[in-house]
Design a protein around this motif. Structure first.
Motif, PDB file in Angstrom:
ATOM      1  N   LEU A  79       0.838  -1.200   0.000  1.00 19.08           N
ATOM      2  CA  LEU A  79       0.000   0.000   0.000  1.00 19.08           C
ATOM      3  C   LEU A  79       0.871   1.247   0.000  1.00 19.08           C
ATOM      4  CD1 LEU A  79      -2.678  -1.111   2.636  1.00 19.08           C
ATOM      5  CD2 LEU A  79      -2.871  -1.154   0.144  1.00 19.08           C
ATOM      6  N   ALA A  80       0.233   2.355  -0.257  1.00 15.23           N
ATOM      7  CA  ALA A  80       0.956   3.633  -0.284  1.00 15.23           C
ATOM      8  C   ALA A  80       0.948   4.311   1.071  1.00 15.23           C
ATOM      9  CB  ALA A  80       0.345   4.544  -1.338  1.00 15.23           C
ATOM     10  N   GLY A  81       0.957   3.538   2.144  1.00 14.22           N
ATOM     11  CA  GLY A  81       0.917   4.130   3.480  1.00 14.22           C
ATOM     12  C   GLY A  81      -0.513   4.320   3.929  1.00 14.22           C
ATOM     13  N   ASP A  82      -0.887   5.552   4.200  1.00 13.02           N
ATOM     14  CA  ASP A  82      -2.247   5.858   4.625  1.00 13.02           C
ATOM     15  C   ASP A  82      -3.176   5.786   3.414  1.00 13.02           C
ATOM     16  OD1 ASP A  82      -4.413   6.547   6.119  1.00 13.02           O
ATOM     17  OD2 ASP A  82      -3.863   8.653   6.378  1.00 13.02           O
ATOM     18  N   VAL A  83      -4.225   4.977   3.509  1.00 16.46           N
ATOM     19  CA  VAL A  83      -5.157   4.814   2.388  1.00 16.46           C
ATOM     20  C   VAL A  83      -6.143   5.975   2.373  1.00 16.46           C
ATOM     21  CG1 VAL A  83      -4.914   2.311   2.392  1.00 16.46           C
ATOM     22  CG2 VAL A  83      -6.677   3.379   3.796  1.00 16.46           C
ATOM     23  N   THR A  84      -6.753   6.199   1.240  1.00 17.91           N
ATOM     24  CA  THR A  84      -7.714   7.294   1.104  1.00 17.91           C
ATOM     25  C   THR A  84      -9.147   6.869   1.385  1.00 17.91           C
ATOM     26  OG1 THR A  84      -7.899   6.840  -1.262  1.00 17.91           O
ATOM     27  CG2 THR A  84      -6.248   8.464  -0.574  1.00 17.91           C
ATOM     28  N   ALA A  85      -9.399   5.547   1.374  1.00 16.54           N
ATOM     29  CA  ALA A  85     -10.744   5.033   1.632  1.00 16.54           C
ATOM     30  C   ALA A  85     -10.611   3.638   2.221  1.00 16.54           C
ATOM     31  CB  ALA A  85     -11.564   4.988   0.349  1.00 16.54           C
ATOM     32  N   PRO A  86     -11.579   3.196   3.023  1.00 20.59           N
ATOM     33  CA  PRO A  86     -11.502   1.854   3.602  1.00 20.59           C
ATOM     34  C   PRO A  86     -11.427   0.793   2.501  1.00 20.59           C
ATOM     35  CG  PRO A  86     -13.194   3.138   4.695  1.00 20.59           C
ATOM     36  CD  PRO A  86     -12.768   3.933   3.498  1.00 20.59           C
ATOM     37  N   GLN A  87     -10.620  -0.214   2.706  1.00 21.38           N
ATOM     38  CA  GLN A  87     -10.481  -1.299   1.734  1.00 21.38           C
ATOM     39  C   GLN A  87      -9.925  -2.535   2.424  1.00 21.38           C
ATOM     40  OE1 GLN A  87      -7.005  -0.678  -1.046  1.00 21.38           O
ATOM     41  NE2 GLN A  87      -7.128   1.405  -0.204  1.00 21.38           N
ATOM     42  N   THR A  88     -10.335  -3.700   1.893  1.00 17.04           N
ATOM     43  CA  THR A  88      -9.837  -4.976   2.405  1.00 17.04           C
ATOM     44  C   THR A  88      -8.575  -5.347   1.644  1.00 17.04           C
ATOM     45  OG1 THR A  88     -12.075  -5.688   2.989  1.00 17.04           O
ATOM     46  CG2 THR A  88     -10.394  -7.393   2.789  1.00 17.04           C
ATOM     47  N   VAL A  89      -7.500  -5.606   2.375  1.00 14.56           N
ATOM     48  CA  VAL A  89      -6.210  -5.897   1.752  1.00 14.56           C
ATOM     49  C   VAL A  89      -5.603  -7.127   2.423  1.00 14.56           C
ATOM     50  CG1 VAL A  89      -5.817  -3.478   1.171  1.00 14.56           C
ATOM     51  CG2 VAL A  89      -4.975  -4.382   3.351  1.00 14.56           C
ATOM     52  N   ASN A  90      -4.578  -7.686   1.790  1.00 15.83           N
ATOM     53  CA  ASN A  90      -3.824  -8.785   2.390  1.00 15.83           C
ATOM     54  C   ASN A  90      -2.858  -8.224   3.421  1.00 15.83           C
ATOM     55  OD1 ASN A  90      -5.050 -10.842   0.947  1.00 15.83           O
ATOM     56  ND2 ASN A  90      -3.589 -10.699  -0.738  1.00 15.83           N
ATOM     57  N   ALA A  91      -2.566  -9.016   4.421  1.00 16.48           N
ATOM     58  CA  ALA A  91      -1.672  -8.560   5.484  1.00 16.48           C
ATOM     59  C   ALA A  91      -0.288  -8.234   4.956  1.00 16.48           C
ATOM     60  CB  ALA A  91      -1.600  -9.621   6.579  1.00 16.48           C
ATOM     61  N   VAL A  92       0.154  -8.943   3.887  1.00 15.80           N
ATOM     62  CA  VAL A  92       1.491  -8.688   3.349  1.00 15.80           C
ATOM     63  C   VAL A  92       1.577  -7.343   2.635  1.00 15.80           C
ATOM     64  CG1 VAL A  92       2.056 -11.132   3.116  1.00 15.80           C
ATOM     65  CG2 VAL A  92       0.908  -9.944   1.235  1.00 15.80           C
ATOM     66  N   GLN A  93       0.447  -6.677   2.394  1.00 16.68           N
ATOM     67  CA  GLN A  93       0.453  -5.375   1.739  1.00 16.68           C
ATOM     68  C   GLN A  93       0.631  -4.226   2.717  1.00 16.68           C
ATOM     69  OE1 GLN A  93      -3.368  -6.446  -0.687  1.00 16.68           O
ATOM     70  NE2 GLN A  93      -2.282  -4.916  -1.891  1.00 16.68           N
ATOM     71  N   LEU A  94       0.526  -4.496   3.999  1.00 15.40           N
ATOM     72  CA  LEU A  94       0.612  -3.424   4.991  1.00 15.40           C
ATOM     73  C   LEU A  94       2.017  -2.839   5.032  1.00 15.40           C
ATOM     74  CD1 LEU A  94      -1.447  -5.019   7.908  1.00 15.40           C
ATOM     75  CD2 LEU A  94      -2.241  -3.446   6.132  1.00 15.40           C
ATOM     76  N   VAL A  95       2.091  -1.538   5.215  1.00 14.96           N
ATOM     77  CA  VAL A  95       3.372  -0.837   5.309  1.00 14.96           C
ATOM     78  C   VAL A  95       3.363   0.019   6.561  1.00 14.96           C
ATOM     79  CG1 VAL A  95       3.729  -0.836   2.807  1.00 14.96           C
ATOM     80  CG2 VAL A  95       2.517   1.065   3.882  1.00 14.96           C
ATOM     81  N   LEU A  96       4.479   0.617   6.848  1.00 15.27           N
ATOM     82  CA  LEU A  96       4.607   1.468   8.016  1.00 15.27           C
ATOM     83  C   LEU A  96       3.597   2.619   7.943  1.00 15.27           C
ATOM     84  CD1 LEU A  96       6.300   2.002  10.580  1.00 15.27           C
ATOM     85  CD2 LEU A  96       7.772   3.472   9.170  1.00 15.27           C
ATOM     86  N   GLY A  97       2.780   2.739   8.976  1.00 15.17           N
ATOM     87  CA  GLY A  97       1.808   3.815   9.056  1.00 15.17           C
ATOM     88  C   GLY A  97       0.396   3.429   8.680  1.00 15.17           C
ATOM     89  N   THR A  98       0.165   2.242   8.105  1.00 18.07           N
ATOM     90  CA  THR A  98      -1.180   1.824   7.724  1.00 18.07           C
ATOM     91  C   THR A  98      -2.042   1.633   8.970  1.00 18.07           C
ATOM     92  OG1 THR A  98      -0.302   0.680   5.788  1.00 18.07           O
ATOM     93  CG2 THR A  98      -2.550   0.127   6.451  1.00 18.07           C
ATOM     94  N   CYS A  99      -3.267   2.165   8.931  1.00 20.60           N
ATOM     95  CA  CYS A  99      -4.203   2.047  10.043  1.00 20.60           C
ATOM     96  C   CYS A  99      -5.262   1.002   9.725  1.00 20.60           C
ATOM     97  CB  CYS A  99      -4.875   3.394  10.330  1.00 20.60           C
ATOM     98  SG  CYS A  99      -3.720   4.663  10.916  1.00 20.60           S
TER      99      CYS A  99
ATOM    100  N   ASP B 123      -6.456 -13.427  17.467  1.00 21.45           N
ATOM    101  CA  ASP B 123      -5.171 -14.120  17.449  1.00 21.45           C
ATOM    102  C   ASP B 123      -5.222 -15.297  16.475  1.00 21.45           C
ATOM    103  OD1 ASP B 123      -4.249 -12.378  19.330  1.00 21.45           O
ATOM    104  OD2 ASP B 123      -4.634 -13.705  21.042  1.00 21.45           O
ATOM    105  N   GLY B 124      -4.096 -15.589  15.884  1.00 22.72           N
ATOM    106  CA  GLY B 124      -4.010 -16.679  14.918  1.00 22.72           C
ATOM    107  C   GLY B 124      -3.456 -16.179  13.596  1.00 22.72           C
ATOM    108  N   GLU B 125      -3.549 -17.020  12.597  1.00 21.75           N
ATOM    109  CA  GLU B 125      -3.032 -16.643  11.286  1.00 21.75           C
ATOM    110  C   GLU B 125      -3.888 -15.549  10.672  1.00 21.75           C
ATOM    111  OE1 GLU B 125      -1.790 -18.738   7.017  1.00 21.75           O
ATOM    112  OE2 GLU B 125      -2.441 -19.952   8.735  1.00 21.75           O
ATOM    113  N   VAL B 126      -3.246 -14.505  10.189  1.00 24.07           N
ATOM    114  CA  VAL B 126      -3.937 -13.359   9.614  1.00 24.07           C
ATOM    115  C   VAL B 126      -3.694 -13.356   8.107  1.00 24.07           C
ATOM    116  CG1 VAL B 126      -4.169 -10.855   9.582  1.00 24.07           C
ATOM    117  CG2 VAL B 126      -3.665 -12.033  11.733  1.00 24.07           C
ATOM    118  N   THR B 127      -4.765 -13.273   7.334  1.00 25.30           N
ATOM    119  CA  THR B 127      -4.637 -13.217   5.877  1.00 25.30           C
ATOM    120  C   THR B 127      -5.097 -11.868   5.335  1.00 25.30           C
ATOM    121  OG1 THR B 127      -6.826 -14.266   5.682  1.00 25.30           O
ATOM    122  CG2 THR B 127      -4.872 -15.707   5.575  1.00 25.30           C
ATOM    123  N   GLN B 128      -6.318 -11.470   5.641  1.00 29.30           N
ATOM    124  CA  GLN B 128      -6.854 -10.203   5.151  1.00 29.30           C
ATOM    125  C   GLN B 128      -7.271  -9.330   6.325  1.00 29.30           C
ATOM    126  OE1 GLN B 128      -9.987 -11.319   2.349  1.00 29.30           O
ATOM    127  NE2 GLN B 128      -8.562 -11.062   0.645  1.00 29.30           N
TER     128      GLN B 128
END
Length: 260
Positions: free
Chosen positions: A140-160, A167-172
């Motif tokens: 992702l580009a950091g802070d997103v402009t609108a709510p969206q469902t993403v994969n956990a591997v797409q998260l970057v520093l600053g994503t809310c 707890d457990g395996e996280v996918t989306q």
């Protein structure tokens, strides 16, 4: 001896033959009388197809040579199995030649087109699945402009995130703008080596935990915020996941962007 007989041939005078009366044709289906010449039959009616010439006599049981098999129709089946769209093109061309040249191979041409269509659809579905998989890994580009469902591997520093998953395996997860109400945020991230061999779950957790310390929040960290470590699992590691995340989470909404 009379003078008229001086030049007569030996054996007496020759009498010219009389013309014979025409023999009427036998009734239909009746055998011809012995010694009667029978004209050859004409070609059977309606037998003017390929290899038969009109008004031509054919011996009983004679059949014209079978038309050759259209080469394009034969080639369309393996081409469709290996090359997909090429088989469709060869099958269509072969079918056209079968019709115009009266050759054989219509079934092969149709089969080549069908096989080519199936292979082409499979290629399209595979390419679409691959593209979607690649898109699901684009950070992702950091802070997103609108709510969206993403994969956990797409998260970057600053994503809310709207909330912390169980707890457990996280996918989306559900990423939201940090200006909106949220209960989790990525405050640190570390990437492991792409060529590394799986070191074990505990070793991976320890390496990610090194970057997940209270120092990432600073002295102004709000109360009631806890740090959570997300590290690759053995299954996600095999799929290429090398990202470790540190998230700040709370039961109450977080006060805006924790990273400022």
């Amino acid at each position: 001896m009379a003078d008229d007989d001086l030049f007569a041939p030996p054996g007496g005078p020759t009498v010219p033959p009389r013309p014979t009366a025409p023999v009427p044709p036998p009734p239909a289906g009746a055998p011809a009388p012995p010694g009667t010449a029978v004209p050859p039959p004409a070609a059977p009616a309606g037998q003017a197809g390929p290899g038969f010439a009109p008004e031509t006599y054919y011996a009983p049981g004679w059949q014209p040579a079978a038309p050759r098999v259209e080469p394009l129709a034969v080639a369309s089946v393996p081409a469709g199995l290996v090359l997909g769209p090429v088989g469709i093109g060869l099958g269509a061309a072969g079918l056209s030649r079968v019709r115009s040249r009266r050759t054989r191979g219509r079934g092969l041409a149709v089969a080549g087109m069908a096989v080519g269509a199936v292979v082409t659809l499979a290629w399209t579905a595979g390419a679409l699945a691959w593209w979607q998989g690649e898109q699901a890994r684009v950070p992702l580009a950091g802070d997103v402009t609108a709510p969206q469902t993403v994969n956990a591997v797409q998260l970057v520093l600053g994503t809310c995130l709207d909330e912390l998953p169980p707890d457990g395996e996280v996918t989306q997860v559900r990423a939201v703008p940090c200006a909106d109400e949220h209960r989790a945020q990525v405050v640190a991230r570390t990437d492991l080596g792409a060529d590394e061999v799986w070191p074990g779950q505990q070793a991976v957790d320890r390496r990610v935990a090194r970057v997940c310390t209270p120092d990432v929040l600073g002295a102004d960290a709000p109360e009631g915020v806890e740090l959570v470590v997300w590290s690759p699992t053995e299954a996600s590691w095999r799929d290429g996941d090398r990202t470790g995340l540190c998230l700040a989470a709370g039961t109450d909404p977080l006060p805006g962007d924790l990273l400022g």
